[in-house]
Design an enzyme around this catalytic site. Sequence first.
Site, PDB file in Angstrom:
ATOM      1  N   GLN A 110     -14.902  39.998  -0.815  1.00  9.26           N
ATOM      2  CA  GLN A 110     -14.627  39.824   0.617  1.00  9.26           C
ATOM      3  C   GLN A 110     -13.552  40.806   1.080  1.00  9.26           C
ATOM      4  N   TYR A 176      -8.864  36.636  12.458  1.00 10.10           N
ATOM      5  CA  TYR A 176      -8.498  37.869  11.768  1.00 10.10           C
ATOM      6  C   TYR A 176      -8.928  39.072  12.623  1.00 10.10           C
ATOM      7  N   CYS A 363      -6.996  22.528  -8.382  1.00  2.00           N
ATOM      8  CA  CYS A 363      -7.785  21.443  -7.787  1.00  2.00           C
ATOM      9  C   CYS A 363      -7.219  20.101  -8.226  1.00  2.00           C
ATOM     10  N   ARG A 574      13.295   6.326   8.458  1.00  2.00           N
ATOM     11  CA  ARG A 574      14.744   6.447   8.594  1.00  2.00           C
ATOM     12  C   ARG A 574      15.166   7.903   8.792  1.00  2.00           C
ATOM     13  N   TRP A 589      -1.317  17.735  10.186  1.00  4.39           N
ATOM     14  CA  TRP A 589      -1.465  17.791  11.647  1.00  4.39           C
ATOM     15  C   TRP A 589      -2.665  16.974  12.121  1.00  4.39           C
ATOM     16  N   GLY A 660       2.434   7.577 -12.353  1.00  3.09           N
ATOM     17  CA  GLY A 660       3.480   6.860 -11.627  1.00  3.09           C
ATOM     18  C   GLY A 660       4.446   6.149 -12.547  1.00  3.09           C
TER      19      GLY A 660
HETATM   20  P1  FAD Z   1      -2.124   3.757 -10.428  1.00  9.35           P
HETATM   21  O1  FAD Z   1      -3.167   4.347  -9.607  1.00  9.35           O
HETATM   22  O2  FAD Z   1      -1.153   2.862  -9.756  1.00  9.35           O
HETATM   23  O3  FAD Z   1      -2.824   2.979 -11.624  1.00  9.35           O
HETATM   24  C1  FAD Z   1      -2.142   2.133 -12.502  1.00  9.35           C
HETATM   25  C2  FAD Z   1      -3.129   1.147 -13.124  1.00  9.35           C
HETATM   26  O4  FAD Z   1      -2.485   0.494 -14.202  1.00  9.35           O
HETATM   27  C3  FAD Z   1      -3.608   0.058 -12.181  1.00  9.35           C
HETATM   28  O5  FAD Z   1      -5.018   0.063 -12.144  1.00  9.35           O
HETATM   29  C4  FAD Z   1      -3.091  -1.227 -12.813  1.00  9.35           C
HETATM   30  O6  FAD Z   1      -4.012  -2.312 -12.671  1.00  9.35           O
HETATM   31  C5  FAD Z   1      -2.969  -0.842 -14.258  1.00  9.35           C
HETATM   32  N1  FAD Z   1      -1.992  -1.607 -15.042  1.00  9.35           N
HETATM   33  C6  FAD Z   1      -0.662  -1.767 -14.828  1.00  9.35           C
HETATM   34  N2  FAD Z   1      -0.104  -2.478 -15.809  1.00  9.35           N
HETATM   35  C7  FAD Z   1      -1.095  -2.801 -16.671  1.00  9.35           C
HETATM   36  C8  FAD Z   1      -1.142  -3.508 -17.898  1.00  9.35           C
HETATM   37  N3  FAD Z   1      -0.046  -3.973 -18.489  1.00  9.35           N
HETATM   38  N4  FAD Z   1      -2.336  -3.650 -18.505  1.00  9.35           N
HETATM   39  C9  FAD Z   1      -3.461  -3.152 -17.965  1.00  9.35           C
HETATM   40  N5  FAD Z   1      -3.466  -2.458 -16.815  1.00  9.35           N
HETATM   41  C10 FAD Z   1      -2.295  -2.276 -16.185  1.00  9.35           C
HETATM   42  N6  FAD Z   1      -2.749  10.396  -3.654  1.00  9.35           N
HETATM   43  C11 FAD Z   1      -3.193  11.603  -3.377  1.00  9.35           C
HETATM   44  O7  FAD Z   1      -2.967  12.536  -4.152  1.00  9.35           O
HETATM   45  N7  FAD Z   1      -3.935  11.855  -2.260  1.00  9.35           N
HETATM   46  C12 FAD Z   1      -4.229  10.871  -1.396  1.00  9.35           C
HETATM   47  O8  FAD Z   1      -4.882  11.135  -0.384  1.00  9.35           O
HETATM   48  C13 FAD Z   1      -3.775   9.568  -1.664  1.00  9.35           C
HETATM   49  N8  FAD Z   1      -4.047   8.567  -0.812  1.00  9.35           N
HETATM   50  C14 FAD Z   1      -3.581   7.329  -1.105  1.00  9.35           C
HETATM   51  C15 FAD Z   1      -3.862   6.298  -0.213  1.00  9.35           C
HETATM   52  C16 FAD Z   1      -3.411   5.027  -0.482  1.00  9.35           C
HETATM   53  C17 FAD Z   1      -3.694   3.935   0.493  1.00  9.35           C
HETATM   54  C18 FAD Z   1      -2.666   4.758  -1.662  1.00  9.35           C
HETATM   55  C19 FAD Z   1      -2.177   3.391  -1.978  1.00  9.35           C
HETATM   56  C20 FAD Z   1      -2.385   5.781  -2.538  1.00  9.35           C
HETATM   57  C21 FAD Z   1      -2.825   7.076  -2.262  1.00  9.35           C
HETATM   58  N9  FAD Z   1      -2.531   8.133  -3.101  1.00  9.35           N
HETATM   59  C22 FAD Z   1      -3.014   9.367  -2.836  1.00  9.35           C
HETATM   60  C23 FAD Z   1      -1.653   7.975  -4.265  1.00  9.35           C
HETATM   61  C24 FAD Z   1      -2.422   7.930  -5.593  1.00  9.35           C
HETATM   62  O9  FAD Z   1      -3.430   6.971  -5.503  1.00  9.35           O
HETATM   63  C25 FAD Z   1      -1.445   7.633  -6.711  1.00  9.35           C
HETATM   64  O10 FAD Z   1      -0.499   8.672  -6.794  1.00  9.35           O
HETATM   65  C26 FAD Z   1      -2.165   7.515  -8.039  1.00  9.35           C
HETATM   66  O11 FAD Z   1      -3.101   6.462  -7.981  1.00  9.35           O
HETATM   67  C27 FAD Z   1      -1.199   7.252  -9.179  1.00  9.35           C
HETATM   68  O12 FAD Z   1      -1.935   7.138 -10.356  1.00  9.35           O
HETATM   69  P2  FAD Z   1      -1.463   6.336 -11.615  1.00  9.35           P
HETATM   70  O13 FAD Z   1      -2.605   6.399 -12.557  1.00  9.35           O
HETATM   71  O14 FAD Z   1      -0.164   6.829 -12.075  1.00  9.35           O
HETATM   72  O15 FAD Z   1      -1.228   4.849 -11.131  1.00  9.35           O
HETATM   73  P1  NAP Z   2       6.349   8.384   0.380  1.00 11.56           P
HETATM   74  O1  NAP Z   2       5.526   9.499   0.900  1.00 11.56           O
HETATM   75  O2  NAP Z   2       7.451   8.662  -0.528  1.00 11.56           O
HETATM   76  O3  NAP Z   2       6.877   7.577   1.641  1.00 11.56           O
HETATM   77  C1  NAP Z   2       7.690   6.475   1.551  1.00 11.56           C
HETATM   78  C2  NAP Z   2       8.270   6.131   2.931  1.00 11.56           C
HETATM   79  O4  NAP Z   2       9.145   5.061   2.774  1.00 11.56           O
HETATM   80  C3  NAP Z   2       9.029   7.251   3.552  1.00 11.56           C
HETATM   81  O5  NAP Z   2       8.653   7.305   4.934  1.00 11.56           O
HETATM   82  C4  NAP Z   2      10.478   6.844   3.421  1.00 11.56           C
HETATM   83  O6  NAP Z   2      11.059   7.435   4.556  1.00 11.56           O
HETATM   84  C5  NAP Z   2      10.420   5.338   3.356  1.00 11.56           C
HETATM   85  N1  NAP Z   2      11.403   4.694   2.495  1.00 11.56           N
HETATM   86  C6  NAP Z   2      11.821   5.076   1.271  1.00 11.56           C
HETATM   87  N2  NAP Z   2      12.724   4.206   0.774  1.00 11.56           N
HETATM   88  C7  NAP Z   2      12.874   3.234   1.702  1.00 11.56           C
HETATM   89  C8  NAP Z   2      13.675   2.042   1.793  1.00 11.56           C
HETATM   90  N3  NAP Z   2      14.492   1.693   0.823  1.00 11.56           N
HETATM   91  N4  NAP Z   2      13.573   1.308   2.902  1.00 11.56           N
HETATM   92  C9  NAP Z   2      12.759   1.646   3.900  1.00 11.56           C
HETATM   93  N5  NAP Z   2      11.978   2.756   3.884  1.00 11.56           N
HETATM   94  C10 NAP Z   2      12.047   3.539   2.795  1.00 11.56           C
HETATM   95  O7  NAP Z   2       5.451   7.352  -0.375  1.00 11.56           O
HETATM   96  P2  NAP Z   2       4.136   6.571   0.011  1.00 11.56           P
HETATM   97  O8  NAP Z   2       3.808   6.659   1.454  1.00 11.56           O
HETATM   98  O9  NAP Z   2       4.360   5.249  -0.601  1.00 11.56           O
HETATM   99  O10 NAP Z   2       3.009   7.329  -0.773  1.00 11.56           O
HETATM  100  C11 NAP Z   2       3.018   7.361  -2.199  1.00 11.56           C
HETATM  101  C12 NAP Z   2       2.453   8.652  -2.675  1.00 11.56           C
HETATM  102  O11 NAP Z   2       1.062   8.678  -2.430  1.00 11.56           O
HETATM  103  C13 NAP Z   2       3.081   9.799  -1.963  1.00 11.56           C
HETATM  104  O12 NAP Z   2       3.711  10.670  -2.872  1.00 11.56           O
HETATM  105  C14 NAP Z   2       1.957  10.465  -1.269  1.00 11.56           C
HETATM  106  O13 NAP Z   2       1.972  11.879  -1.497  1.00 11.56           O
HETATM  107  C15 NAP Z   2       0.704   9.894  -1.883  1.00 11.56           C
HETATM  108  N6  NAP Z   2      -0.238   9.767  -0.787  1.00 11.56           N
HETATM  109  C16 NAP Z   2      -0.795  10.892  -0.317  1.00 11.56           C
HETATM  110  C17 NAP Z   2      -1.637  10.831   0.760  1.00 11.56           C
HETATM  111  C18 NAP Z   2      -2.298  12.075   1.294  1.00 11.56           C
HETATM  112  O14 NAP Z   2      -3.023  11.994   2.255  1.00 11.56           O
HETATM  113  N7  NAP Z   2      -2.105  13.233   0.704  1.00 11.56           N
HETATM  114  C19 NAP Z   2      -1.902   9.624   1.357  1.00 11.56           C
HETATM  115  C20 NAP Z   2      -1.312   8.478   0.854  1.00 11.56           C
HETATM  116  C21 NAP Z   2      -0.458   8.579  -0.207  1.00 11.56           C
HETATM  117  P3  NAP Z   2      12.524   7.167   5.061  1.00 11.56           P
HETATM  118  O15 NAP Z   2      13.357   7.123   3.830  1.00 11.56           O
HETATM  119  O16 NAP Z   2      12.845   8.297   5.964  1.00 11.56           O
HETATM  120  O17 NAP Z   2      12.409   5.908   5.809  1.00 11.56           O
HETATM  121 FE1  SF4 Z   3      -9.875  20.037  -5.351  1.00 12.43          FE
HETATM  122 FE2  SF4 Z   3      -9.065  18.645  -3.215  1.00 12.43          FE
HETATM  123 FE3  SF4 Z   3      -9.252  21.298  -3.091  1.00 12.43          FE
HETATM  124 FE4  SF4 Z   3     -11.474  19.818  -3.281  1.00 12.43          FE
HETATM  125  S1  SF4 Z   3     -10.041  19.878  -1.596  1.00 12.43           S
HETATM  126  S2  SF4 Z   3     -11.013  21.687  -4.384  1.00 12.43           S
HETATM  127  S3  SF4 Z   3     -10.761  18.143  -4.575  1.00 12.43           S
HETATM  128  S4  SF4 Z   3      -7.867  20.124  -4.353  1.00 12.43           S
END
Ligand code: FAD
Ligand code: NAP
Ligand code: SF4
Length: 683
Positions: A110, A176, A363, A574, A589, A660
């Site tokens: 490209q 572009y 990715c 906050r 956005w 996590g």
């Molecule tokens: P988790 O997904 O929390 O998985 C932990 C698992 O461990 C759970 O299934 C639990 O049941 C299991 N577990 C815990 N203790 C035990 C035990 N003792 N025995 C057996 N099982 C156990 N991230 C992005 O990158 N992009 C997004 O767009 C995005 N959107 C999100 C939207 C929402 C609404 C939420 C809630 C999260 C989103 N996230 C997103 C965050 C993302 O899902 C997490 O960062 C990710 O799931 C973390 O993965 P993990 O495997 O560390 O933990």
């Molecule tokens: P986060 O992005 O860290 O946001 C947590 C929010 O809680 C912040 O707004 C923070 O802002 C507030 N907060 C923190 N401590 C607090 C306290 N003690 N009391 C009150 N407010 C507090 O985490 P999350 O929204 O839980 O998401 C978890 C992870 O999942 C993130 O890392 C995110 O990247 C991922 N995720 C990604 C997407 C996506 O579309 N890419 C979507 C969902 C989740 P203030 O401290 O300013 O209040």
């Molecule tokens: Fe990977 Fe997400 Fe990019 Fe698709 S949009 S290539 S899943 S990082």
Amino acid sequence: MSDAQATPGLQKYPHLFSPLDLGFTKIKNRALMGSMHTGLEEQEDGFERMAPYFAERAKGGVGLIITGGISPNMEGGAGAKLSTSEEADQHRLVTEAVHAADPDVKIVMQILHMGPLARNENAVAPSAVRSRIARNAPNELDAEGVEKQIADIVNCAERAKEAGYDGVEVIGSAGYLLSTFLVEKTNQRTDEWGGSYENRMRFPVQVMRRIREAVGPNFILIFRIAAMDMLQGGMSWDEVVQLAKKIEAVGTNIISTHFTWHEAAVPTIATMVPRAAFTRVTGRLRKELGIPTITSNRINMPDVAEQVLASGDADIVSMARPMLADADLVRKAAEGREDEINTCIACNQACLDHTFNGQEVSCLVNPRAGHETELNYFPTDDVKKIAVVGAGPAGLAYAEVAAKRGHKVTLFDAGSEIGGQFNLAKQIPGKEEFYETLRYFNRMIEKRGIELRLNTYATAEMLEQAGYDQVVVATGISPRVPNIEGIDHPKAASYIDVINGVKPVGKKVAIMGAGGIGFDVAEKIMHAGKSAALDIDIFAKEWGIDFENHPRGGVTGVEPVVAAADREVTLLQRKTTPVGRGLGKTTGWTHRIALSRRGVKMINGVEYLKIDDEGLHLRINDQYEILDVDTIIICAGQTPLRTLYDELVERGVTAELVGGAYEAMELDAKRAINQASYLAAAV
Ligand code: FAD
Ligand code: NAP
Ligand code: SF4
């Protein structure tokens, strides 16, 4: 065994797997890996890394590859430039690797001249008009400068031929250089390159004419056109057709359709965009032309590609990000193994967000993408018995990679299905693609022989007794519970209970915390009706798009119409920074606009004081306020869940933390999967 039996996908996807004859050459199928900047182009060892990256995709079955954009000169601003034979020598590493991987795969370079979007002082354009998304106004080209840009682009095409490419694609869209000649807003010239549309078309047409003259007939020439530029006052449909016909007439082989300028405030590839939403526009243009057309945007699975081709919308489908997510996508489709495809979920988190942050592209679902030389899943000669606790993204990725390498893996989860927090994410309107990741991992569990133990809360005692060689703790997180008076009040609700529908949500709602989850929860509770991501007409209404291109740009004067739930929602944080600043660079956005259109109020700089029957008590800018709300949803971040890990350590059982459970701060699935994959590659 016949070919058809060996490759059942050929019968299932007859259009996708039919060759395209360009006369002087054939493209073996209709699957194209679209152009993506990888961030490797400008690195010292970039070509050594790009060669295996592209070769893997060539082996993966794609018919045609288009490289990331390469500039014809310094003004072009794309990071890497091709204007000399020495530079062409470097590219040969890539072209030879691709042709060695499969001589039938074509690779096209490209040519990207960024014009006013070039991030350097040399940026040039037809007129000194600053783009909304550029820092500075570009330098206006004089007549000599215009001729120099054309000559440089032609020279770049010749060097590409010398480097062994099968052709070039010239990008004539997106804001572009070439596209800025076409639109009055950015072309205010009064000489032969501006004024009438005939004059404004002259630059792109001359570029393509002169490239053809220079490279001869047997070299693939593709022109990328903005079939819908999404600009207020952008190109009319007649102008698009006129340009495409002229470009065809000067010897171009293929027209590739693009659907936006980067400065337009309409999402075109984010996960909230329905699959194949834009292909109908290509379909209309295709009817006007005698040469093949390429369509693109949110085509991420073979059935979608087949459907687009079968409906006559295009001759070739471009899948760019899906080829990052799974290098073998096309081969898996051909072999009838679609359920093994690791699907692109259109999150942009490790690809476009990285590009725009100046990082290397990879990715979220496939951290090997772009890292083919350093992250490899080699078979192990020291088979271990491994327990992985937690089937969220981290545990799933670890289990999959370890089992693929030959380890004996047991995967535990307390829940009734795999996925962890992805089971919450998939319920957010616009995040339906997350189901695909779970489908992929379910299939991998089966294929790799992972023993899955759902509904099983793993304890330290149980793991110790079973005598695993390796215990991996992927137990995820606990939602943070802020230390505020009244946090146990019945009005307070955890985001988990709200998303799972366990806790009813009132009409007046405050969301405490405006991170990714706060935004997602707001989206869920303000949504009315079907998800726009599943319905192209709803999507078009929400974003004010006319897919028939009746108004200029497809958007001029089309007001967005949003169906919002009957609720008042306030999103709080906050920090004093703008609400939503921490969201993804290329998608944040869209979420901010979508929620604002639904009437969600966003307030920063708040101090939470207490929750009681009156609602949420706050201090905002030193003013005491009570938000009279029925429900306060707590989305205040997360802390690692390490109970199991601590118990294992107490018993002297060595365990490895991942995802996590390792670190909750700024955790997302990208980091969880990446960390788990690297660890499992080394175990
Ligand atoms: P988790 O997904 O929390 O998985 C932990 C698992 O461990 C759970 O299934 C639990 O049941 C299991 N577990 C815990 N203790 C035990 C035990 N003792 N025995 C057996 N099982 C156990 N991230 C992005 O990158 N992009 C997004 O767009 C995005 N959107 C999100 C939207 C929402 C609404 C939420 C809630 C999260 C989103 N996230 C997103 C965050 C993302 O899902 C997490 O960062 C990710 O799931 C973390 O993965 P993990 O495997 O560390 O933990
Ligand atoms: P986060 O992005 O860290 O946001 C947590 C929010 O809680 C912040 O707004 C923070 O802002 C507030 N907060 C923190 N401590 C607090 C306290 N003690 N009391 C009150 N407010 C507090 O985490 P999350 O929204 O839980 O998401 C978890 C992870 O999942 C993130 O890392 C995110 O990247 C991922 N995720 C990604 C997407 C996506 O579309 N890419 C979507 C969902 C989740 P203030 O401290 O300013 O209040
Ligand atoms: Fe990977 Fe997400 Fe990019 Fe698709 S949009 S290539 S899943 S990082």
